[in-house]
Design an enzyme around this catalytic site. Structure first.
Site, PDB file in Angstrom:
ATOM      1  N   THR A   1     -40.591 -40.352  19.955  1.00  0.00           N
ATOM      2  CA  THR A   1     -39.613 -41.367  19.584  1.00  0.00           C
ATOM      3  C   THR A   1     -40.285 -42.395  18.679  1.00  0.00           C
ATOM      4  OG1 THR A   1     -38.306 -41.108  21.602  1.00  0.00           O
ATOM      5  CG2 THR A   1     -38.060 -43.174  20.411  1.00  0.00           C
TER       6      THR A   1
ATOM      7  N   PHE B   1     -40.123 -46.103  17.187  1.00  0.00           N
ATOM      8  CA  PHE B   1     -39.598 -47.438  17.464  1.00  0.00           C
ATOM      9  C   PHE B   1     -39.892 -48.347  16.277  1.00  0.00           C
ATOM     10  CE2 PHE B   1     -40.511 -45.463  21.475  1.00  0.00           C
ATOM     11  CZ  PHE B   1     -39.565 -45.923  22.376  1.00  0.00           C
TER      12      PHE B   1
END
Length: 289
Positions: A171, A173
């Site tokens: 992921t 960010f």
């Protein structure tokens, strides 16, 4: 430094906040909107937001919020995510009838979930929030997809590790602040709108191609209130202070309805990822401050 994130302690966003600043103080927020509010008000110096996942794709709401607010991106973090299936101590896999997690996490574990017979899927606001729900309400027969850290925080057993569909589950960010921090910036995120005319997107993208600037992301999103018209989000492989990048954006602005720079910052160095949160560690080097 206080870093606002969406979710409960044990959430992957909390791990990303600590990866950004190991000495920082993560501040949990109920929603992504609350993260922006905390940074805007000064309650937090930074906010950290998941933007996209290598399996589940883009978190569109956060791109929309970046347009709505005047809070620049000042850094990014890439975090390897290792999902685990958690339940109350003593509960076995055969007893599980309901699985809770964030919609993104559920999408990342779709293949595993299909292999659980007669299991109901329930989306919650946060991966660690699902673990919290099971602990607080003592939900036997329920499980959560979350991190090992969440299992430790809420005293749950780990029934299965690595339940995501693909091993390389990462992921990305972004980190937001009230003021821009451009030192060492080698990446720029922008958003723009174009007239609905033939060739406008080609001309827009040629602004960067002619100057040898790499587009590391290109995605369209509907413009609210303007049916069948779109915004274009682009990540550029150059800092805003790079002459090529500055001239390309000026060139783009000549044909676009409008252009907004979301931030110019130091890109994540993938070689610096030493371990993922799934191993109970946040041993991650960062390139942003």
């Amino acid at each position: 430094m206080r870093i606002a994130y969406q979710g409960e302690p044990g959430a992957y966003s909390e791990a990303a906040a600590l990866a950004y600043d190991a000495e920082g103080t993560p501040e949990p927020c109920r929603s992504f909107e609350d993260v922006f509010a905390a940074v805007s008000s000064g309650a937090a110096a930074r906010g950290i937001l998941p933007m996209e996942n290598t399996i589940g794709g883009t978190i569109h709401r956060n791109y929309d919020l970046l347009v709505e607010h005047e809070l620049p991106i000042v850094g990014e973090v890439q975090l390897k995510v290792d999902h685990c299936l958690l339940a109350l101590p003593g509960v076995t896999l055969d007893e599980i009838k309901v699985v809770h997690s964030h919609p993104q996490a559920l999408a990342q574990c779709e293949r595993f979930l299909r292999g659980l017979p007669n299991v109901q899927i329930e989306a919650v606001y946060d991966t660690a929030g699902g673990a919290k729900l099971i602990r607080e309400q003592q939900l036997r027969g329920h499980a959560a997809i979350a991190s090992i850290r969440a299992a430790e925080v809420f005293e749950l057993d780990v029934l299965h590790k690595g339940v995501q569909d693909f091993e390389n589950n990462i992921t990305r960010f972004c980190v937001i602040a009230r003021q821009a921090i451009t030192e060492g910036a080698d990446k720029t995120s922008i958003v723009f709108a174009l007239p609905s005319e033939p060739g406008t997107l080609f001309r827009a993208l040629s602004s960067f191609a002619l100057r040898g600037i790499d587009l590391t992301k290109l995605e369209s999103r509907p413009m609210r209130g303007r049916p069948w018209e779109y915004l274009f989000y682009v990540d550029l492989g150059a800092g805003r202070s790079d002459v090529r990048c500055g001239r390309a954006i000026v060139h783009l602005a000549e044909s676009a309805r409008w252009v907004k720079t979301l931030g110019s910052y130091a890109r994540w160095n993938e070689a610096s990822i030493k371990a993922g949160v799934g191993e109970g560690s946040v041993d991650v080097s960062i390139t942003s401050s």
